[in-house]
Motif scaffolding. Structure first.
Motif, mmCIF file in Angstrom:
data_model
loop_
_atom_site.group_PDB
_atom_site.id
_atom_site.type_symbol
_atom_site.label_atom_id
_atom_site.label_comp_id
_atom_site.label_asym_id
_atom_site.label_seq_id
_atom_site.Cartn_x
_atom_site.Cartn_y
_atom_site.Cartn_z
ATOM 1 N N GLU A 51 -7.799 -9.037 61.894
ATOM 2 C CA GLU A 51 -8.242 -7.969 62.107
ATOM 3 C C GLU A 51 -7.041 -6.358 61.361
ATOM 4 O OE1 GLU A 51 -6.466 -8.220 66.243
ATOM 5 O OE2 GLU A 51 -7.976 -9.338 64.700
ATOM 6 N N TRP A 52 -5.982 -6.863 61.077
ATOM 7 C CA TRP A 52 -5.017 -6.074 60.185
ATOM 8 C C TRP A 52 -4.976 -5.958 59.161
ATOM 9 C CZ3 TRP A 52 -4.813 -2.013 63.997
ATOM 10 C CH2 TRP A 52 -4.469 -2.301 65.008
ATOM 11 N N LEU A 53 -5.676 -7.580 59.042
ATOM 12 C CA LEU A 53 -5.459 -7.282 57.409
ATOM 13 C C LEU A 53 -6.271 -6.069 56.436
ATOM 14 C CD1 LEU A 53 -4.470 -9.813 54.952
ATOM 15 C CD2 LEU A 53 -7.309 -9.447 55.606
ATOM 16 N N SER A 54 -7.088 -4.871 56.733
ATOM 17 C CA SER A 54 -7.396 -4.578 55.627
ATOM 18 C C SER A 54 -6.291 -2.987 56.005
ATOM 19 C CB SER A 54 -8.420 -3.868 56.426
ATOM 20 O OG SER A 54 -8.715 -3.264 57.598
ATOM 21 N N SER A 55 -5.662 -3.383 56.830
ATOM 22 C CA SER A 55 -4.518 -2.178 56.815
ATOM 23 C C SER A 55 -3.514 -1.679 56.333
ATOM 24 C CB SER A 55 -4.228 -1.877 58.511
ATOM 25 O OG SER A 55 -4.968 -1.596 58.996
ATOM 26 N N VAL A 56 -2.852 -3.118 55.873
ATOM 27 C CA VAL A 56 -1.953 -3.509 55.030
ATOM 28 C C VAL A 56 -1.589 -2.801 53.797
ATOM 29 C CG1 VAL A 56 -0.687 -5.371 54.260
ATOM 30 C CG2 VAL A 56 -1.646 -5.978 55.657
ATOM 31 N N PRO A 57 -2.942 -2.117 53.432
ATOM 32 C CA PRO A 57 -1.747 -1.603 51.538
ATOM 33 C C PRO A 57 -1.368 -0.518 52.594
ATOM 34 C CG PRO A 57 -4.677 -2.386 52.148
ATOM 35 C CD PRO A 57 -3.534 -2.893 52.518
ATOM 36 N N LYS A 58 -2.245 0.633 53.687
ATOM 37 C CA LYS A 58 -1.251 1.504 54.446
ATOM 38 C C LYS A 58 -0.383 1.105 54.718
ATOM 39 C CE LYS A 58 -6.312 2.451 55.961
ATOM 40 N NZ LYS A 58 -7.006 2.323 57.162
ATOM 41 N N HIS A 59 0.340 0.324 55.222
ATOM 42 C CA HIS A 59 1.361 -0.173 55.522
ATOM 43 C C HIS A 59 2.481 -0.465 54.173
ATOM 44 C CE1 HIS A 59 -0.846 -1.562 59.376
ATOM 45 N NE2 HIS A 59 -0.448 -0.316 59.037
ATOM 46 N N VAL A 60 2.306 -0.923 53.281
ATOM 47 C CA VAL A 60 2.741 -1.315 52.119
ATOM 48 C C VAL A 60 3.264 0.652 51.412
ATOM 49 C CG1 VAL A 60 2.556 -1.994 49.397
ATOM 50 C CG2 VAL A 60 1.690 -3.843 51.937
ATOM 51 N N LEU A 61 2.406 1.035 51.314
ATOM 52 C CA LEU A 61 2.697 2.138 50.550
ATOM 53 C C LEU A 61 3.106 3.408 51.557
ATOM 54 C CD1 LEU A 61 -1.367 3.170 49.501
ATOM 55 C CD2 LEU A 61 0.440 2.933 48.228
ATOM 56 N N LEU A 62 3.611 2.813 53.219
ATOM 57 C CA LEU A 62 4.548 3.575 54.035
ATOM 58 C C LEU A 62 5.403 2.855 53.846
ATOM 59 C CD1 LEU A 62 2.322 3.715 56.552
ATOM 60 C CD2 LEU A 62 3.303 5.697 55.759
ATOM 61 N N TYR A 63 5.680 1.950 53.494
ATOM 62 C CA TYR A 63 6.766 0.805 52.971
ATOM 63 C C TYR A 63 8.053 1.512 52.234
ATOM 64 C CZ TYR A 63 6.915 -2.251 57.198
ATOM 65 O OH TYR A 63 7.238 -2.654 58.248
ATOM 66 N N ARG A 64 6.977 1.480 51.173
ATOM 67 C CA ARG A 64 7.617 2.118 49.595
ATOM 68 C C ARG A 64 7.720 3.246 49.450
ATOM 69 N NH1 ARG A 64 3.056 1.618 45.142
ATOM 70 N NH2 ARG A 64 2.059 3.768 45.792
ATOM 71 N N ALA A 65 7.023 4.705 49.956
ATOM 72 C CA ALA A 65 7.698 5.760 50.404
ATOM 73 C C ALA A 65 8.410 5.979 51.415
ATOM 74 C CB ALA A 65 5.894 7.034 50.654
ATOM 75 N N LEU A 66 8.896 4.988 51.882
ATOM 76 C CA LEU A 66 9.409 5.950 52.502
ATOM 77 C C LEU A 66 11.076 4.530 52.604
ATOM 78 C CD1 LEU A 66 8.239 5.269 56.647
ATOM 79 C CD2 LEU A 66 9.875 7.114 55.033
ATOM 80 N N GLY A 67 10.716 4.013 51.230
ATOM 81 C CA GLY A 67 11.968 3.068 50.192
ATOM 82 C C GLY A 67 12.543 2.056 51.323
ATOM 83 N N TRP A 68 11.655 1.230 52.151
ATOM 84 C CA TRP A 68 12.298 -0.288 52.929
ATOM 85 C C TRP A 68 11.641 -1.474 52.241
ATOM 86 C CZ3 TRP A 68 10.458 2.518 57.503
ATOM 87 C CH2 TRP A 68 11.346 4.183 58.495
#
Length: 489
Positions: free
Chosen positions: A219-236
């Protein structure tokens, strides 16, 4: 498959009892940690204060302990990257939110619940196509937004999802996955009460805690793009991710609380505990509910599961729940225990049924030894009162109708006399006495054995007749035979 020690986490929200699906998620994380010599971290995600349940955290701890899933770090024992409750980590989320705002990767929004409801009713999402027409810093300007925030106007912080991009990542279960950002909304990162949402807190904490692998539900699969964008924005660097298949109802479809209740399937781990399931059986069953060892093995201890486990053998398709299969596992694991351990696990149910101190330890262990091949759960011993020093108060009506004949009272009374007169009271001597009685009376063996069992146990089926008599004991056996002869006539 990781070839170095991993750091994994189980991160439940304390909003209710630990779900059986949550225990499976915890189990898979635990197995990967143990196999690689890594760390299994428990993190309590309690930022949703409106749904917070003060007793839920203890239920989570109790459920993990019952299943044998020992954590290496967590709210009870601490660790180097604590605290392990998100409600105690707010400063970290505030810092990340400020950074995202300063970089232009997030913005504040003031939309009322009514405006958001109108947006949804119009079939639109809060995204790049609509944010310019709504009440936020993008539409009103940064200066006005800053003034309204400083004036104390309620607001949230939203992720500014870029338009026209593809977010791609590799899922360890599903392979390469990609999402178009046109399908991703501007997720709320900080709520109007100042608390972070799951998405921001999850990313910040996984990075801060050095989590290398995230294993969680589909059920969390659709949330991964948001998380990937956050990781990218935070440089992690994002951790490896694996999304587990759904647990399906026996009738198909997701095993929801409603469908489970309709089918009589327990939903919470507490219900399985209270129903008397063995933790080893539940763990074994859950491990195979979405994962397979690559061979025909079905029975595993927790250590054996850790040795055999691999993420690449987790299936993509939903796994169908079968209560019958769990019952089978329960019987198998129960029979692997010694009588003393079965008796120990049965003790709470026995005391609840017969009163504390109402059944001696010796009687309970003897009953466990006799019935271990016949019971589905240790708690079932509580139903065998006839082995626990309690004479049957009633007799199975169907058994009486079928097995109690005109001469049964006379035959069981005669059998009582012979047992009372015997020097020995063993399986061999009690059987010999019955066979001799049948021969002397000119009747078939069954003419004596069936009413005798009914008299001694109150039922018509059970463990070996003469083994049962020895456990019951001479005095009680004779008393019960004579009482049945009197009561049943």
């Amino acid at each position: 498959m990781p070839d170095a020690p991993v750091r994994v986490r189980f991160a439940p929200s304390p909003t209710g009892l630990l779900h059986i699906g949550g225990l499976r998620t915890a189990l898979y994380n635990y197995l990967l940690a143990r196999q690689t010599g890594g760390a299994f971290v428990l993190r309590i995600e309690d930022t949703d204060r409106s749904r917070f349940d003060a007793d839920a955290e203890q239920d989570i701890l109790d459920g993990l302990a019952w299943a044998g899933l020992t954590t290496d770090e967590g709210p009870t024992q601490g660790g180097a990257v604590g605290p392990y409750r998100q409600s105690e980590r707010r400063a970290r989320y505030d810092e990340a939110a400020r950074r995202l705002l300063d970089q232009g990767d997030a913005y504040v929004a003031f939309d009322t619940p009514e405006a958001l409801e109108a947006l949804r009713e119009g079939g639109a999402a809060y995204d790049a196509t609509t944010r310019g027409d709504l009440d936020n810093a993008v539409a009103r300007g940064e200066e006005e937004a800053r003034r309204r925030v400083e004036a104390g106007e309620p607001h949230v912080v939203r992720l500014k999802v870029p338009a026209g991009e593809t977010v791609a990542f590799r899922d360890e279960v599903r392979g390469d996955v990609s999402f178009d950002t046109s399908d991703v909304d501007d997720q709320v990162l900080v709520k109007s009460d100042g608390m972070p949402t799951y998405h921001l807190a999850n990313v910040v904490d996984d990075h801060a805690m050095g989590i290398t692998d995230v294993i969680r539900g589909e059920e969390w699969l659709s949330s991964v793009p948001k998380h990937v964008l956050l990781y990218r924005a935070l440089g992690w660097e994002p951790p490896r991710m694996a999304h587990l298949p759904l647990i399906l109802s026996p009738n198909g479809g997701k095993l929801s609380k409603r469908s489970a209740g309709r089918l009589g399937i327990p939903v919470s781990v507490r219900e399985y505990r209270e129903a008397g399931y063995e933790p080893e059986a539940v763990v074994n069953f859950l491990a195979l509910l979405g994962w397979n060892p690559g061979d025909d093995r079905e029975l595993f201890s927790l250590d054996e599961l850790a040795e055999a486990f691999s993420v690449d053998r987790i299936g993509r398709s939903g796994a169908q729940f079968s209560l019958d299969k769990l019952e089978w596992f329960n019987g198998q694991h129960l029979r692997a225990l010694g009588p003393a351990e079965i008796a120990r696990r049965a003790r709470p149910a026995v005391d609840a049924r017969w009163g504390e101190g109402g059944v001696g330890e010796g009687a309970l262990v003897a009953a466990a030894a006799l019935l271990r091949e016949r019971i589905a759960k240790a708690a079932d011993l509580a139903d065998a009162g006839y082995l626990l020093g309690h004479d049957p108060e009633t007799y199975d009506p169907a058994g009486v109708k079928k097995r109690w004949k005109d001469d049964s009272a006379r035959l069981v009374a005669l059998y009582a006399d012979r047992l009372e007169a015997e020097d020995a009271f063993t399986e061999e001597s009690t059987e010999a006495a019955m066979r001799q009685l049948a021969e002397d009376e000119g009747v078939g063996f069954g003419r004596v054995v069936h009413p005798a069992r009914l008299a001694v146990t109150g039922v018509t089926a059970g463990a070996g007749m003469f083994e049962t008599l020895v456990v019951v004991g001479r005095e009680a056996t004779v008393r019960r035979l004579r009482r049945a002869a009197e009561v049943l006539g």
